[in-house]
Scaffold this motif. Structure first.
Motif, PDB file in Angstrom:
ATOM      1  N   MET A   1       0.869  -1.026   0.129  1.00 32.83           N
ATOM      2  CA  MET A   1      -0.074  -0.095   0.076  1.00 32.83           C
ATOM      3  C   MET A   1       0.820   1.320  -0.111  1.00 32.83           C
ATOM      4  O   MET A   1       0.498   2.140  -0.634  1.00 32.83           O
ATOM      5  CB  MET A   1      -1.028  -0.067   1.293  1.00 32.83           C
ATOM      6  N   GLU A   2       1.996   1.326   0.645  1.00 35.89           N
ATOM      7  CA  GLU A   2       2.968   2.438   0.729  1.00 35.89           C
ATOM      8  C   GLU A   2       3.635   2.770  -0.533  1.00 35.89           C
ATOM      9  O   GLU A   2       3.696   3.962  -1.061  1.00 35.89           O
ATOM     10  CB  GLU A   2       3.850   1.982   1.783  1.00 35.89           C
ATOM     11  N   MET A   3       3.875   1.695  -1.263  1.00 36.58           N
ATOM     12  CA  MET A   3       4.195   1.770  -2.722  1.00 36.58           C
ATOM     13  C   MET A   3       3.299   2.730  -3.443  1.00 36.58           C
ATOM     14  O   MET A   3       3.631   3.502  -4.428  1.00 36.58           O
ATOM     15  CB  MET A   3       4.574   0.602  -3.412  1.00 36.58           C
ATOM     16  N   LEU A   4       2.102   2.239  -3.562  1.00 37.04           N
ATOM     17  CA  LEU A   4       1.034   2.981  -4.227  1.00 37.04           C
ATOM     18  C   LEU A   4       0.853   4.463  -3.895  1.00 37.04           C
ATOM     19  O   LEU A   4       0.654   5.520  -4.577  1.00 37.04           O
ATOM     20  CB  LEU A   4      -0.371   2.279  -4.036  1.00 37.04           C
ATOM     21  N   ARG A   5       0.969   4.509  -2.477  1.00 36.41           N
ATOM     22  CA  ARG A   5       1.062   6.068  -2.004  1.00 36.41           C
ATOM     23  C   ARG A   5       2.188   6.746  -2.418  1.00 36.41           C
ATOM     24  O   ARG A   5       2.061   8.065  -2.814  1.00 36.41           O
ATOM     25  CB  ARG A   5       1.097   6.035  -0.562  1.00 36.41           C
ATOM     26  N   TYR A   6       3.353   6.260  -2.463  1.00 39.19           N
ATOM     27  CA  TYR A   6       4.501   6.465  -3.011  1.00 39.19           C
ATOM     28  C   TYR A   6       4.387   7.145  -4.697  1.00 39.19           C
ATOM     29  O   TYR A   6       4.639   7.998  -5.168  1.00 39.19           O
ATOM     30  CB  TYR A   6       5.820   5.833  -3.023  1.00 39.19           C
TER      31      TYR A   6
END
Length: 112
Positions: A1-6
Motif C-alpha cells: 500500500m505504501e508503494m501505491l501512495r509513493y
C-alpha cells in the motif's frame, strides 16, 4: 500500500514517511535520474521525436483523408451523370486544386 501512495505522490517526504527501505532506495534512483543532465537531454530528445512523429502521422492522415474526399466526390459526380468538365470544376473549386492536378485526379477516378 505504501508503494501505491509513493507512486501517487513521489516526494521526499512520502518516501521517508513510508518506512520502506525499498521505496527510499527507489526514490534515490528517481532523484538521481531526474537530476542527471544527460538523462534530461535524452528525455527531451525522445519527447521531441515523439511530437514530430505525431505531427507527421497527423499530416499523413489529413492528406489521405483529402485524397479520399477528392476520389469520392469525383465518383459521386460521375454516378449522378454530371458532365466531366462540370465535375472537374466543382472538385477543383472545393479542394483548391490546380488545373494539372484536377486533370490527373479526373483521369485516375473518372471511370467510364
Amino acid at each position: 500500500m505504501e508503494m501505491l501512495r509513493y507512486f501517487e505522490e513521489t516526494t521526499d517526504e512520502r518516501a521517508e514517511a513510508s518506512g520502506s527501505e525499498a521505496i527510499r532506495w527507489m526514490h534515490g534512483k528517481v532523484r538521481s535520474i531526474k537530476s542527471s543532465e544527460e538523462v534530461g537531454i535524452k528525455f527531451m530528445n525522445a519527447w521531441e521525436e515523439k511530437i514530430l512523429d505525431r505531427q507527421e502521422a497527423r499530416a499523413e492522415g489529413l492528406e489521405e483523408g483529402r485524397e479520399q474526399g477528392i476520389r469520392k466526390m469525383i465518383e459521386l459526380c460521375h454516378e449522378l451523370s454530371m458532365p466531366q468538365e462540370a465535375a472537374a470544376s466543382k472538385v477543383a473549386e472545393k479542394y483548391q486544386l490546380e488545373q494539372e492536378d484536377i486533370k490527373a485526379y479526373m483521369k485516375q477516378y473518372w471511370n467510364d
